[in-house]
Design a protein around this motif. Structure first.
Motif, PDB file in Angstrom:
ATOM      1  N   LYS A  21       0.826  -1.202   0.000  1.00 52.80           N
ATOM      2  CA  LYS A  21       0.000   0.000   0.000  1.00 52.80           C
ATOM      3  C   LYS A  21       0.867   1.262   0.000  1.00 52.80           C
ATOM      4  CE  LYS A  21      -3.654   2.349   2.572  1.00 52.80           C
ATOM      5  NZ  LYS A  21      -4.432   2.401   3.810  1.00 52.80           N
ATOM      6  N   GLU A  22       1.905   1.265   0.893  1.00 57.73           N
ATOM      7  CA  GLU A  22       2.783   2.432   0.987  1.00 57.73           C
ATOM      8  C   GLU A  22       3.578   2.627  -0.299  1.00 57.73           C
ATOM      9  OE1 GLU A  22       2.599   4.424   3.360  1.00 57.73           O
ATOM     10  OE2 GLU A  22       1.597   3.298   4.944  1.00 57.73           O
ATOM     11  N   LEU A  23       4.101   1.522  -0.832  1.00 60.93           N
ATOM     12  CA  LEU A  23       4.912   1.623  -2.046  1.00 60.93           C
ATOM     13  C   LEU A  23       4.051   2.047  -3.237  1.00 60.93           C
ATOM     14  CD1 LEU A  23       7.707   1.333  -3.245  1.00 60.93           C
ATOM     15  CD2 LEU A  23       7.208  -1.047  -3.767  1.00 60.93           C
ATOM     16  N   PHE A  24       2.833   1.546  -3.301  1.00 62.47           N
ATOM     17  CA  PHE A  24       1.896   1.924  -4.370  1.00 62.47           C
ATOM     18  C   PHE A  24       1.719   3.438  -4.404  1.00 62.47           C
ATOM     19  CE2 PHE A  24      -2.646   2.982  -5.164  1.00 62.47           C
ATOM     20  CZ  PHE A  24      -2.644   2.788  -6.536  1.00 62.47           C
TER      21      PHE A  24
ATOM     22  N   LEU B  19       0.686  -3.998  -7.349  1.00 57.24           N
ATOM     23  CA  LEU B  19      -0.762  -4.137  -7.571  1.00 57.24           C
ATOM     24  C   LEU B  19      -1.201  -5.599  -7.498  1.00 57.24           C
ATOM     25  CD1 LEU B  19      -1.278  -1.528 -10.442  1.00 57.24           C
ATOM     26  CD2 LEU B  19      -2.289  -1.418  -8.161  1.00 57.24           C
ATOM     27  N   LEU B  20      -0.368  -6.492  -7.986  1.00 54.54           N
ATOM     28  CA  LEU B  20      -0.714  -7.916  -7.951  1.00 54.54           C
ATOM     29  C   LEU B  20      -0.740  -8.457  -6.519  1.00 54.54           C
ATOM     30  CD1 LEU B  20       1.303  -9.135 -11.078  1.00 54.54           C
ATOM     31  CD2 LEU B  20      -1.194  -9.102 -10.827  1.00 54.54           C
ATOM     32  N   LYS B  21      -0.059  -7.738  -5.623  1.00 52.94           N
ATOM     33  CA  LYS B  21      -0.063  -8.154  -4.203  1.00 52.94           C
ATOM     34  C   LYS B  21      -1.269  -7.616  -3.444  1.00 52.94           C
ATOM     35  CE  LYS B  21       4.937  -8.400  -3.459  1.00 52.94           C
ATOM     36  NZ  LYS B  21       6.033  -7.810  -2.665  1.00 52.94           N
ATOM     37  N   LEU B  22      -1.868  -6.537  -3.974  1.00 51.97           N
ATOM     38  CA  LEU B  22      -3.000  -5.922  -3.274  1.00 51.97           C
ATOM     39  C   LEU B  22      -4.237  -6.803  -3.374  1.00 51.97           C
ATOM     40  CD1 LEU B  22      -2.752  -2.186  -4.391  1.00 51.97           C
ATOM     41  CD2 LEU B  22      -2.212  -3.107  -2.154  1.00 51.97           C
ATOM     42  N   HIS B  23      -5.011  -6.817  -2.300  1.00 50.60           N
ATOM     43  CA  HIS B  23      -6.265  -7.570  -2.319  1.00 50.60           C
ATOM     44  C   HIS B  23      -7.435  -6.608  -2.118  1.00 50.60           C
ATOM     45  CE1 HIS B  23      -4.085 -11.282  -2.516  1.00 50.60           C
ATOM     46  NE2 HIS B  23      -3.348 -10.928  -1.457  1.00 50.60           N
ATOM     47  N   ASN B  24      -7.328  -5.762  -1.105  1.00 51.96           N
ATOM     48  CA  ASN B  24      -8.373  -4.767  -0.877  1.00 51.96           C
ATOM     49  C   ASN B  24      -8.237  -3.619  -1.883  1.00 51.96           C
ATOM     50  OD1 ASN B  24      -9.320  -6.200   1.292  1.00 51.96           O
ATOM     51  ND2 ASN B  24      -7.979  -5.134   2.738  1.00 51.96           N
ATOM     52  N   LYS B  25      -9.357  -3.207  -2.436  1.00 48.56           N
ATOM     53  CA  LYS B  25      -9.401  -2.086  -3.378  1.00 48.56           C
ATOM     54  C   LYS B  25      -8.444  -2.264  -4.558  1.00 48.56           C
ATOM     55  CE  LYS B  25     -11.099   1.479  -0.289  1.00 48.56           C
ATOM     56  NZ  LYS B  25     -10.950   2.835   0.199  1.00 48.56           N
ATOM     57  N   LYS B  26      -8.278  -3.499  -5.001  1.00 47.37           N
ATOM     58  CA  LYS B  26      -7.364  -3.760  -6.115  1.00 47.37           C
ATOM     59  C   LYS B  26      -7.845  -3.081  -7.396  1.00 47.37           C
ATOM     60  CE  LYS B  26      -5.113  -7.590  -8.463  1.00 47.37           C
ATOM     61  NZ  LYS B  26      -4.996  -9.043  -8.477  1.00 47.37           N
ATOM     62  N   ALA B  27      -9.142  -3.252  -7.715  1.00 45.63           N
ATOM     63  CA  ALA B  27      -9.689  -2.664  -8.939  1.00 45.63           C
ATOM     64  C   ALA B  27      -9.513  -1.148  -8.922  1.00 45.63           C
ATOM     65  CB  ALA B  27     -11.160  -3.023  -9.091  1.00 45.63           C
ATOM     66  N   TYR B  28      -9.817  -0.540  -7.776  1.00 41.31           N
ATOM     67  CA  TYR B  28      -9.674   0.904  -7.636  1.00 41.31           C
ATOM     68  C   TYR B  28      -8.224   1.329  -7.867  1.00 41.31           C
ATOM     69  CZ  TYR B  28      -9.197   5.419  -5.298  1.00 41.31           C
ATOM     70  OH  TYR B  28      -8.886   6.719  -5.005  1.00 41.31           O
ATOM     71  N   SER B  29      -7.286   0.581  -7.299  1.00 40.50           N
ATOM     72  CA  SER B  29      -5.855   0.910  -7.413  1.00 40.50           C
ATOM     73  C   SER B  29      -5.352   0.749  -8.844  1.00 40.50           C
ATOM     74  CB  SER B  29      -5.035   0.027  -6.467  1.00 40.50           C
ATOM     75  OG  SER B  29      -5.477   0.196  -5.138  1.00 40.50           O
ATOM     76  N   VAL B  30      -5.815  -0.312  -9.515  1.00 40.13           N
ATOM     77  CA  VAL B  30      -5.438  -0.515 -10.926  1.00 40.13           C
ATOM     78  C   VAL B  30      -5.975   0.656 -11.751  1.00 40.13           C
ATOM     79  CG1 VAL B  30      -5.824  -1.944 -12.979  1.00 40.13           C
ATOM     80  CG2 VAL B  30      -5.275  -3.034 -10.795  1.00 40.13           C
TER      81      VAL B  30
END
Length: 605
Positions: A109-112, A142-153
């Motif tokens: 999350k922080e690195l994103f 992004l591939l590591k994110l689970h919560n709010k993945k679509a939003y982050s992409v």
């Protein structure tokens, strides 16, 4: 020991000291001060060329927790140093390895947020370089994110496209080959970045036909729509000799592949106007969104039906007239633009749709659709106002193609519309010539009620008259007047008074009253006016002999180049020649009418 070397060793020692202090702390006990000290010391190491030592610290298993929490702070100095070093420099290679390690070890999350911030802050010539540098670590995170993945992409793709959009799109072959700012390369790298997320959507769709998690799919759709508007809408997409793999053609193929994969091509091409658009409380935002979306879909249609990208997957069940109907909205959107790259796409799409059709096959009922009347009017604007000659010529050819496709009633309706709306004597003259051709076909090849009798009369009422009577500007309307006289001459020669198939003989009195008599008066007035002007200019020239005076002329508010008296006289004589030409054709028409009437009277007596 030199002062510079001692400072560098101090930076490494400082970093080691901070690391040792943090190693004995629990993750929850890290303070803001620790983060700041770590960032400053790490930045010093990078700037002083000690990336190798920093890499060792990051790779050390004992420092895993520290790097996870604090490593993202190094992104900004790291990117600066990567661009500072030359390609073959070992220090640059160490920096790239650090970036890769941070992507693996840091809190996603922080690195994103750190990576996005870096992309957002870049500008100018470094935009594409920065984006391409950070795409791989961003994808990893992004591939590591689970919560709010679509939003982050979605946020990532939107940020990247927003940064790329101000850059000029290479258009010529040389510009594409040079790819000075790296845009061509960057666009294709962004598509590769998006592929794992596309695959994820496809996988979920295959698992369940009622795939409900639409968020990621919608974010990918938004990215494709943005890509269609920029860079593809303004890009040169014809195959260029000497470029084996055209970068924008490749990019276009990839975008359309994504749209097919997520099942959005058919809905966009056929149902776009009927679909729901995002709700905006601000009407201005809603209008911008609608315009952007319409331009993107128009570009998609061009890619499919002109360049044939993704056409292999397209169901071949639609009639050519239905494809034309669906594309008229897209054609209208493209013809409203003035840039050559966009306008040419609109003309190509229109031409492509028309060439699929047989002549005389398009039913007149299609003219009940608004687009079928507004698009030819846009075409007329291109023909008359576009400064690019080859586009003006092409639009004229396409207008003729459009006319040819309609049935007789459709041609009749279209001619009426264009005569009333074009407001251009050259276009009106061209339409009148088309009317003459249709009458000729009707009289010689096939009997056609729309170009004979009372239907034809309704057209001739628009053709055989002077718009403003004797006061009409004959010079400005000369193309229309000559075409009208030629049509009348043809009717008088071809249609005998006894047959009167066209109805011209029953309305002769009306034609004389509305057209021939005012034309006589107008010609006498115009010739007298121009002859007086010529006389005036000659007298002024004698008086001002040797002074080399010039005058400027203003046309439609635009100042034309200065004209000498000789040039003005040349223009005035040219106008008189035009009047003489009109007068000679008018005289011939009246001779023919008189001869025909006399013949009939002789036969009856």
């Amino acid at each position: 020991m030199p002062e510079e070397q001692s400072q560098t060793i101090m930076a490494v020692d400082e970093l080691q000291a901070i690391i040792q202090r943090c190693q004995i702390l629990e993750e929850a006990d890290f303070k803001g001060e620790d983060f700041n000290l770590f960032q400053v010391a790490g930045q010093k190491c990078l700037e002083d060329g000690y990336a190798a030592q920093l890499l060792e610290v990051i790779q050390n298993e004992k420092n895993k927790v520290i790097i996870k929490n604090m490593g993202w702070n190094l992104i900004s100095p790291l990117v600066r140093c990567i661009f500072m070093y030359k390609q073959e420099d070992d220090k640059r290679e160490h920096c790239l390895k650090i970036l890769d390690q941070l992507a693996q070890l840091c809190n996603p999350k922080e690195l994103f947020l750190g990576l996005l911030e870096q992309i957002e802050q870049t500008s100018g010539e470094q935009v594409c370089q920065t984006v391409m540098l950070l795409l791989q670590p961003l994808q990893t995170v992004l591939l590591k994110l689970h919560n709010k993945k679509a939003y982050s992409v979605g946020l990532s793709l939107a940020m990247i496209m927003n940064q790329l959009t101000p850059l000029p799109v290479p258009y010529t072959k040389q510009q594409i080959q040079e790819d000075k700012l790296g845009l061509c390369q960057c666009c294709n790298a962004v598509v590769d970045f998006a592929k794992p997320f596309v695959n994820e959507v496809v996988k979920n769709m295959e698992k369940s036909s009622e795939y409900n998690d639409m968020e990621l799919k919608e974010e990918l759709l938004k990215f494709c729509m943005k890509s269609l508007k920029y860079p593809l809408l303004t890009a040169q997409l014809e195959q260029l000799e000497g470029i084996e793999e055209h970068p924008f053609r490749h990019f276009a193929t990839e975008i359309i592949d994504i749209l097919w994969d997520i099942g959005e091509v058919i809905p966009l091409v056929f149902l776009h106007n009927k679909g729901k658009s995002p709700h905006w409380e601000n009407q201005e935002f809603a209008d911008i969104e609608r315009k952007n979306s319409a331009e993107s879909v128009a570009c998609l249609s061009y890619l499919m039906f002109v360049q044939h990208f993704g056409i292999d997957c397209f169901p071949m069940v639609f009639s050519p007239s239905y494809l034309l109907q669906c594309n008229m909205t897209h054609i209208e959107v493209l013809l409203k633009r003035t840039e050559e790259s966009v306008l040419s796409k609109g003309l190509d799409l229109f031409e492509s749709c028309l060439l699929r059709m047989e002549d005389n096959s398009l039913l007149h009922q299609y003219l009940e659709f608004r687009d079928f009347l507004s698009v030819p009017q846009d075409l007329v604007k291109v023909m008359t106002l576009c400064p690019i000659e080859h586009l003006r010529k092409k639009s004229l050819n396409i207008l003729q193609l459009f006319i040819d496709k309609f049935d007789a009633e459709g041609k009749h309706t279209l001619f009426r519309c264009l005569l009333k709306t074009s407001n251009h004597a050259g276009v009106e003259g061209y339409i009148i010539k088309n009317i003459k051709d249709q009458i000729h076909l009707s009289l010689t090849a096939c009997d056609n009620i729309w170009f004979t009798g009372h239907h034809l009369m309704s057209l001739l009422d628009l053709v055989l008259l002077l718009p403003e009577g004797a006061e009409t500007d004959l010079l400005q309307n000369s193309d229309r007047i000559m075409a009208s006289l030629n049509l009348l001459r043809y009717l008088v020669i071809k249609d005998s008074e006894s047959d009167n198939q066209t109805g011209v003989w029953t309305t002769l009195a009306k034609i004389e009253e509305n057209f021939l008599k005012p034309l006589h008066v107008g010609l006498n007035m115009s010739k007298a006016h121009y002859e007086a002007e010529i006389k005036n200019k000659k007298e002024n020239r004698r008086e001002a002999h040797g002074s080399n005076k010039v005058c400027s002329v203003t046309v439609s508010g635009e100042k034309m180049p200065a004209m000498t008296t000789e040039m003005q006289l040349q223009v005035l004589h040219s106008a008189l020649f035009t009047f003489d030409l009109i007068e000679s054709v008018l005289a011939r028409v009246e001779e023919l009418i008189e001869a025909k009437v006399k013949t009939v009277m002789d036969e009856n007596s």
